[in-house]
Design a protein around this motif. Sequence first.
Motif, PDB file in Angstrom:
ATOM      1  N   LEU A  41      24.337  26.186  53.509  1.00  0.00           N
ATOM      2  CA  LEU A  41      25.184  26.389  52.338  1.00  0.00           C
ATOM      3  C   LEU A  41      24.468  25.948  51.056  1.00  0.00           C
ATOM      4  N   LEU A  42      23.784  24.811  51.108  1.00  0.00           N
ATOM      5  CA  LEU A  42      23.047  24.338  49.941  1.00  0.00           C
ATOM      6  C   LEU A  42      21.925  25.307  49.562  1.00  0.00           C
ATOM      7  N   THR A  43      21.234  25.846  50.548  1.00  0.00           N
ATOM      8  CA  THR A  43      20.178  26.819  50.279  1.00  0.00           C
ATOM      9  C   THR A  43      20.745  28.035  49.568  1.00  0.00           C
ATOM     10  N   PHE A  44      21.912  28.443  50.010  1.00  0.00           N
ATOM     11  CA  PHE A  44      22.561  29.586  49.360  1.00  0.00           C
ATOM     12  C   PHE A  44      22.957  29.256  47.921  1.00  0.00           C
ATOM     13  N   LEU A  45      23.586  28.107  47.709  1.00  0.00           N
ATOM     14  CA  LEU A  45      24.057  27.733  46.374  1.00  0.00           C
ATOM     15  C   LEU A  45      22.905  27.598  45.383  1.00  0.00           C
ATOM     16  N   LEU A  46      21.757  27.159  45.871  1.00  0.00           N
ATOM     17  CA  LEU A  46      20.616  26.959  44.982  1.00  0.00           C
ATOM     18  C   LEU A  46      19.953  28.271  44.568  1.00  0.00           C
ATOM     19  N   GLN A  47      20.479  29.402  45.065  1.00  0.00           N
ATOM     20  CA  GLN A  47      19.990  30.701  44.625  1.00  0.00           C
ATOM     21  C   GLN A  47      20.581  31.100  43.274  1.00  0.00           C
ATOM     22  N   PHE A  48      21.529  30.286  42.762  1.00  0.00           N
ATOM     23  CA  PHE A  48      22.215  30.624  41.518  1.00  0.00           C
ATOM     24  C   PHE A  48      21.680  29.757  40.371  1.00  0.00           C
ATOM     25  N   PRO A  49      20.594  30.165  39.718  1.00  0.00           N
ATOM     26  CA  PRO A  49      20.014  29.350  38.643  1.00  0.00           C
ATOM     27  C   PRO A  49      20.923  29.240  37.429  1.00  0.00           C
ATOM     28  N   ALA A  50      21.923  30.122  37.313  1.00  0.00           N
ATOM     29  CA  ALA A  50      22.817  30.074  36.161  1.00  0.00           C
ATOM     30  C   ALA A  50      23.886  28.994  36.305  1.00  0.00           C
ATOM     31  N   ALA A  51      23.926  28.322  37.459  1.00  0.00           N
ATOM     32  CA  ALA A  51      24.897  27.239  37.659  1.00  0.00           C
ATOM     33  C   ALA A  51      24.567  26.078  36.720  1.00  0.00           C
ATOM     34  N   GLN A  52      25.537  25.201  36.498  1.00  0.00           N
ATOM     35  CA  GLN A  52      25.329  24.053  35.625  1.00  0.00           C
ATOM     36  C   GLN A  52      24.179  23.196  36.153  1.00  0.00           C
ATOM     37  N   SER A  53      23.362  22.685  35.232  1.00  0.00           N
ATOM     38  CA  SER A  53      22.163  21.938  35.624  1.00  0.00           C
ATOM     39  C   SER A  53      22.496  20.713  36.463  1.00  0.00           C
ATOM     40  N   ASP A  54      23.612  20.030  36.148  1.00  0.00           N
ATOM     41  CA  ASP A  54      23.959  18.842  36.922  1.00  0.00           C
ATOM     42  C   ASP A  54      24.345  19.212  38.349  1.00  0.00           C
ATOM     43  N   LYS A  55      24.978  20.384  38.513  1.00  0.00           N
ATOM     44  CA  LYS A  55      25.321  20.845  39.856  1.00  0.00           C
ATOM     45  C   LYS A  55      24.056  21.149  40.649  1.00  0.00           C
ATOM     46  N   ILE A  56      23.121  21.833  40.002  1.00  0.00           N
ATOM     47  CA  ILE A  56      21.872  22.177  40.684  1.00  0.00           C
ATOM     48  C   ILE A  56      21.137  20.910  41.115  1.00  0.00           C
ATOM     49  N   GLU A  57      21.122  19.905  40.256  1.00  0.00           N
ATOM     50  CA  GLU A  57      20.459  18.637  40.589  1.00  0.00           C
ATOM     51  C   GLU A  57      21.138  17.967  41.777  1.00  0.00           C
ATOM     52  N   GLN A  58      22.478  17.990  41.792  1.00  0.00           N
ATOM     53  CA  GLN A  58      23.217  17.384  42.905  1.00  0.00           C
ATOM     54  C   GLN A  58      22.922  18.104  44.214  1.00  0.00           C
ATOM     55  N   TRP A  59      22.964  19.439  44.161  1.00  0.00           N
ATOM     56  CA  TRP A  59      22.724  20.215  45.376  1.00  0.00           C
ATOM     57  C   TRP A  59      21.298  20.013  45.888  1.00  0.00           C
ATOM     58  N   GLU A  60      20.334  20.009  44.971  1.00  0.00           N
ATOM     59  CA  GLU A  60      18.938  19.838  45.374  1.00  0.00           C
ATOM     60  C   GLU A  60      18.707  18.443  45.953  1.00  0.00           C
ATOM     61  N   ALA A  61      19.299  17.424  45.336  1.00  0.00           N
ATOM     62  CA  ALA A  61      19.156  16.051  45.832  1.00  0.00           C
ATOM     63  C   ALA A  61      19.772  15.919  47.221  1.00  0.00           C
ATOM     64  N   LEU A  62      20.929  16.542  47.425  1.00  0.00           N
ATOM     65  CA  LEU A  62      21.591  16.477  48.726  1.00  0.00           C
ATOM     66  C   LEU A  62      20.780  17.221  49.773  1.00  0.00           C
ATOM     67  N   ARG A  63      20.203  18.352  49.403  1.00  0.00           N
ATOM     68  CA  ARG A  63      19.391  19.096  50.358  1.00  0.00           C
ATOM     69  C   ARG A  63      18.163  18.289  50.768  1.00  0.00           C
ATOM     70  N   ILE A  64      17.509  17.657  49.813  1.00  0.00           N
ATOM     71  CA  ILE A  64      16.333  16.840  50.129  1.00  0.00           C
ATOM     72  C   ILE A  64      16.724  15.680  51.040  1.00  0.00           C
ATOM     73  N   TRP A  65      17.857  15.061  50.749  1.00  0.00           N
ATOM     74  CA  TRP A  65      18.324  13.942  51.583  1.00  0.00           C
ATOM     75  C   TRP A  65      18.583  14.395  53.012  1.00  0.00           C
ATOM     76  N   LEU A  66      19.243  15.548  53.168  1.00  0.00           N
ATOM     77  CA  LEU A  66      19.528  16.059  54.509  1.00  0.00           C
ATOM     78  C   LEU A  66      18.240  16.410  55.241  1.00  0.00           C
ATOM     79  N   GLN A  67      17.286  17.007  54.534  1.00  0.00           N
ATOM     80  CA  GLN A  67      16.019  17.364  55.160  1.00  0.00           C
ATOM     81  C   GLN A  67      15.232  16.124  55.585  1.00  0.00           C
ATOM     82  N   THR A  68      15.390  15.039  54.819  1.00  0.00           N
ATOM     83  CA  THR A  68      14.682  13.793  55.135  1.00  0.00           C
ATOM     84  C   THR A  68      15.337  13.056  56.294  1.00  0.00           C
TER      85      THR A  68
END
Length: 305
Positions: A41-68
């Motif tokens: 789901l996070l991979t899908f959401l991060l395909q939307f660069p027009a989303a708010q920057s704070d949302k993108i940062e949250q999603w990317e941080a969560l994805r990195i945490w899950l991958q780690t």
Amino acid sequence: MIHITELSMNNVILFPKTEQYYEEELTRFLRNEQYSDALQLLTFLLQFPAAQSDKIEQWEALRIWLQTMFPEELFPMPSPSEEDLEGEEDLLRQYISEKSSDDGEYALKLLDLLKEGTLEQQVNSLEQLGFIDQPGISSAIKEWLSEKPRHPHIQFKALQALKQMGEQGFIEFPKNGKMIAVQIEETPLCPEEFPSQIRDMIRRIGDISEISQPDFVYFAKQTWQEFLAYAYGTSIYSDLLKAEEGAVDVWASALHAILQERLFGTVNRDELLDNYGIVGSMALQWKRAHLVLQAFVKQFNPDPF
């Protein structure tokens, strides 16, 4: 094949209600420790660069945490064998049996949740009631199912619970504005138990979208399973079972078109139909399938606009 380029994705937005829905799904996945689903789901959401920057940062941080924290979720796991599934079922049956032995009123508490709880609580209670072997439990579920219209998802769960309990024969209940009758023992307990032509419809979407939109099939699967619960036992489901020529392509492309419109706000319908091989003689069949799916999506997934 539908190509979503970097340029076109810059112009695609997630509508507020759509974004809220996916964030609720993300929360549910994390709460239930469904980390692989959360990553998809996070991979899908991060395909939307027009989303708010704070949302993108949250999603990317969560994805990195899950991958780690859960690197094993990055690699596809083999499907569980039949023996594994039976083992999990035996463990669940044992757990429910122990709970029932420790608490003589455990089954009654589950029935109370079924009658008065939220949709999520009702689903949870039915998943457990299916493993309880006590007099009167199946009769109570049948009575509850038949007494009034309910959400199709919970109706389907009730049928699965009854089958799990070994019940057989026809049961009548109100659904989608009509009284329907289904045979309990024919109810699929998992996606793999649906007839092959129904499974092929979602596989077809995967074939079409795997290169340009590899995550798209994930959302198609979720929607298709919800739709099957909505259609099960009705004339819609009977139509799905008919082996008409091109039926797999018709339903798969109709679902693809609707999800494409809702997720990205637009769809090149001519290109999509061409990719699925939908020709003029199939136009009426396709229109009917599209209308049925559109009515379902509007009823159970509020318009994000």
